[in-house]
Design a protein around this motif. Structure first.
Motif, short mmCIF file in Angstrom:
data_model
loop_
_atom_site.label_atom_id
_atom_site.label_comp_id
_atom_site.label_asym_id
_atom_site.label_seq_id
_atom_site.Cartn_x
_atom_site.Cartn_y
_atom_site.Cartn_z
N ASP A 1 -2.76 5.33 -3.20
CA ASP A 1 -3.61 6.51 -3.12
C ASP A 1 -2.74 7.74 -2.86
O ASP A 1 -3.17 8.72 -2.25
CB ASP A 1 -4.64 6.32 -1.99
N MET A 2 -1.49 7.68 -3.32
CA MET A 2 -0.53 8.75 -3.07
C MET A 2 -0.95 10.08 -3.70
O MET A 2 -1.54 10.10 -4.78
CB MET A 2 0.85 8.37 -3.62
N LEU B 1 -5.50 8.36 -9.53
CA LEU B 1 -4.86 9.43 -10.29
C LEU B 1 -5.50 10.74 -9.88
O LEU B 1 -6.72 10.91 -10.01
CB LEU B 1 -5.00 9.20 -11.80
N LYS B 2 -4.68 11.66 -9.36
CA LYS B 2 -5.20 12.91 -8.81
C LYS B 2 -4.72 14.09 -9.65
O LYS B 2 -3.53 14.43 -9.65
CB LYS B 2 -4.74 13.07 -7.36
N GLY C 1 1.35 10.95 -13.21
CA GLY C 1 1.96 9.92 -14.03
C GLY C 1 2.97 9.08 -13.27
O GLY C 1 3.27 7.94 -13.66
N GLU C 2 3.48 9.62 -12.15
CA GLU C 2 4.43 8.87 -11.34
C GLU C 2 3.77 7.65 -10.68
O GLU C 2 4.47 6.71 -10.31
CB GLU C 2 5.03 9.79 -10.27
N GLN C 3 2.45 7.68 -10.56
CA GLN C 3 1.76 6.48 -10.06
C GLN C 3 2.08 5.29 -10.96
O GLN C 3 2.38 4.20 -10.48
CB GLN C 3 0.24 6.71 -10.04
N VAL C 4 1.98 5.51 -12.25
CA VAL C 4 2.28 4.46 -13.22
C VAL C 4 3.77 4.12 -13.21
O VAL C 4 4.16 2.95 -13.28
CB VAL C 4 1.83 4.89 -14.63
N ASP D 1 0.85 -1.18 0.00
CA ASP D 1 0.00 0.00 0.00
C ASP D 1 0.89 1.24 0.00
O ASP D 1 1.55 1.55 0.98
CB ASP D 1 -0.91 -0.03 1.24
N CYS D 2 0.90 1.97 -1.13
CA CYS D 2 1.71 3.20 -1.25
C CYS D 2 0.90 4.40 -0.78
O CYS D 2 -0.27 4.55 -1.14
CB CYS D 2 2.12 3.44 -2.70
N GLY D 3 1.54 5.29 -0.04
CA GLY D 3 0.84 6.47 0.45
C GLY D 3 -0.26 6.07 1.40
O GLY D 3 -1.39 6.53 1.31
N SER D 4 0.08 5.21 2.35
CA SER D 4 -0.92 4.48 3.12
C SER D 4 -1.55 5.24 4.28
O SER D 4 -2.67 4.92 4.70
CB SER D 4 -0.29 3.20 3.68
#
Length: 294
Positions: free
Chosen positions: A209-210, A241-242, A216-219, A140-143
């Motif tokens: 959910d960072m 994606l925010k 695009g850094e999520q990808v 879980d990123c940005g948890s």
């Protein structure tokens, strides 16, 4: 409208998007006023209610122009549910006009149901999730504060969830034996996971959910984890994606589409079953992207 529950005395109606609420309330009023039996069974009230009716128009993104076609064809999808009044489903206790004491608990609850909505919406569109996701290792990123981590533990029964965020987790999450909190950024956690934790090829669920300046850094983080060998075959992912640029729905959709196209067209991995949703839990500039990566 009829009901078989004799105990229902007062209902609260929640509608998304809110523009549909007045029309729906008028319909309920018409039913109640025309049907004597209905008058004896229930009333509509924003306070002192025993049950909640939730009506949500599900956003189905299928490329540019889809929204206009959906309206023309009257092909909109709605989800309707009824539940007993509960602080878990409604952060503000409107029956007693109070808010839960633990604000971090509220944040955990909201995040928890955001991931719950995401997985259930994906299943409604694509069918049940792969069964080998259950009891698998998750990341879980940005948890923080931990709502998604808690959902992974409780719903997927993950024996270990690497909960990665420089921030703190709520005690209700950090004390769970399955939680492995790494208080750092994902780019710092990846080498540790690969070298010290022995998780190579083990992470079956990747959720993020960072909040990032460049969504695009999520990808990029997902693809890097795949390239480095952290992910298990056919790993399941959920990304928020925010959008931080623009104000209109069309601007947000266009930005998200570019990022999703980049994910789909990558040559470094086989990405399948990708769906983009604007969830009830998403803010106006957020979209949730879900799929599998090989």
């Amino acid at each position: 409208m009829t009901t078989q529950n004799k105990d229902v005395s007062s209902l609260r109606i929640q509608v998304f998007p809110p523009k549909h609420q007045s029309r729906l309330l008028q319909s309920f009023d018409g039913i109640i006023n025309e049907d004597d039996d209905s008058q004896q069974l229930f009333t509509i009230s924003p306070k002192g209610f025993s049950h909640m009716i939730s009506v949500v128009e599900v956003y189905q993104y299928k490329g540019r122009g889809w929204e206009e076609r959906q309206l023309q064809e009257d092909n909109r999808l709605y989800m309707v549910g009824i539940s007993t009044a509960s602080l878990e489903l409604d952060v503000v206790d409107t029956n007693n006009n109070i808010i839960a004491d633990d604000s971090s608990g509220d944040d955990v609850s909201r995040a928890y149901y955001k991931l719950k909505e995401a997985t259930e919406t994906y299943e409604a569109s694509r069918g049940i999730l792969d069964q080998d996701l259950y009891k698998s290792i998750a990341l879980d990123c940005g948890s923080a504060p931990g709502g998604w981590t808690k959902y992974l533990i409780e719903h997927f029964h993950c024996p270990t969830v690497y909960s990665i965020d420089p921030g703190s987790l709520a005690p209700s999450v950090s004390t769970l034996k399955e939680t492995r909190h790494m208080q750092m950024k994902i780019q710092d956690a990846l080498p540790i996971l690969l070298e010290d934790e022995g998780t190579t090829g083990q992470v079956k669920i990747w959720v993020s959910d960072m909040c990032l300046h460049d969504m695009g850094e999520q990808v990029d983080h997902l693809l890097l984890a795949k390239k480095k060998g952290l992910l298990a075959p056919n790993a399941f992912f959920v990304l928020t994606l925010k959008c931080v640029v623009g104000h209109s729905k069309s601007a947000f959709d266009s930005q998200v589409e570019k990022v999703v196209d980049k994910l789909r067209s990558t040559s470094s991995a086989n990405v399948v079953g990708v769906e983009t949703f604007h969830l009830f839990s998403n803010r106006s500039g957020e979209r949730t992207v879900i799929g599998y990566i090989n």
